[in-house]
Motif scaffolding. Structure first.
Motif: not given
Length: 312
Positions: A89-104
């Motif tokens: 499991g990973q908790l990531l902070m991202q901007d909305p324009q960043v493409p979704d991670e494969k296992h989101l």
């Protein structure tokens, strides 16, 4: 599985980005990642939307975010968003324009804040971890529930049974020593028992025992106070060094909230070093079976106890 330093790295990163921000939207892309929330997806979303994150708290390897609703500045009695990282499991902070991670698996949108990413994303390749909303209850000892930016006498219900960890300012060595002496087991087994002391996993137990020059099977009921103090101080030193290095990453699955891996694995003295010379005396590190896992030790610096000891 992430151990205490890895979870603390995540806690510190989250505290920087989410404290004081309000949840404006929640998207559950894979319901398996909120399976521990017994009331289902709608209730999970309903508990989060409109709530403000008050803090990010950790006890041992448990991590939770106390919540308050609009107009409230306290979480007692209240709720928290609990995060269980599992194996990947990973908790990531991202901007909305960043493409979704494969296992989101879960996306949590946060209120706007200058220069801060707008989304908290839970990514999990193996789906052993997850998120759920839980109740906060008063701590049994009246102290803070765990390590956070604003200590409060409350704890997530699922973490209430575990002991404090060596990095907790309210950790009591006397209580730890009393519990250890009351058990008839080996020292490493006691270090891995979360009701005795929390947050120490297989890697850091081996490293602390190497630093303290103690064998993993040292009988706890005969453990001298000085030896117990030495292993606790060693555990603190090892974990603080791991924190400074961003944690231990053996693959790409463990990362901090910015997606960066830790590099403490480069500084391990015993764990995973079977057949390599001990950096203290030159003897070859040995790997031995332990509780369906392995223990690594220096046969010269960490000799077997003379007296008969419990198995493992």
């Amino acid at each position: 599985m992430p151990e205490l330093p890895e979870v603390e790295v995540v806690r510190r990163g989250l505290a920087r980005w989410v404290r004081g921000r309000t949840v404006t939207g929640v998207e559950v892309l894979d319901p398996r990642s909120i399976r521990r929330h017994a009331l289902g997806t709608e209730d999970f979303i309903g508990n989060l939307e409109g709530a403000t994150v008050l803090d990010v708290v950790r006890r041992g390897k448990f991590l939770w975010m106390p919540l308050s609703m609009a107009g409230s500045d306290t979480a007692l009695p209240g709720t928290a968003l609990m995060a269980h990282l599992g194996m990947s499991g990973q908790l990531l902070m991202q901007d909305p324009q960043v493409p979704d991670e494969k296992h989101l698996k879960v996306r949590i949108r946060l209120s706007a804040s200058d220069g801060m990413p707008g989304q908290l994303r839970f990514v999990d390749q193996r789906i052993f971890g997850g998120l759920f909303v839980t109740s906060l209850i008063p701590t049994p000892d009246g102290g803070p529930g765990g390590l956070g930016e604003t200590p409060l006498p409350e704890i997530a219900e699922e973490a209430a049974h575990i002991a404090r960890d060596p990095l907790d300012p309210n950790f009591s060595f006397d209580e730890f020593y009393r519990k250890v002496k009351a058990r008839r087991t080996g020292l490493k087994r006691a270090l891995l028992d979360q009701t005795v002391i929390s947050g120490i996993g297989n890697i850091y137990a081996d490293e602390a025992l190497w630093k303290a020059r103690l064998h993993y099977a040292r009988p706890t009921d005969k453990l001298r106070r000085g030896d117990a103090e030495r292993v606790i101080e060693a555990a603190r030193d090892v974990m603080n060094a791991a924190l400074a290095a961003g944690g231990t990453s053996f693959d790409s699955l463990y990362v901090n909230v910015n997606g960066d891996s830790g590099y403490f694995d480069r500084f391990l003295h015993s764990y995973g070093r079977a057949g390599q010379p001990c950096e203290r005396c030159g003897a070859l590190i040995v790997r031995e079976p332990f509780m369906n896992r392995s223990s690594y030790r220096c046969p010269k610096c960490q000799p077997k106890p003379r007296a008969k000891s419990p198995r493992g």
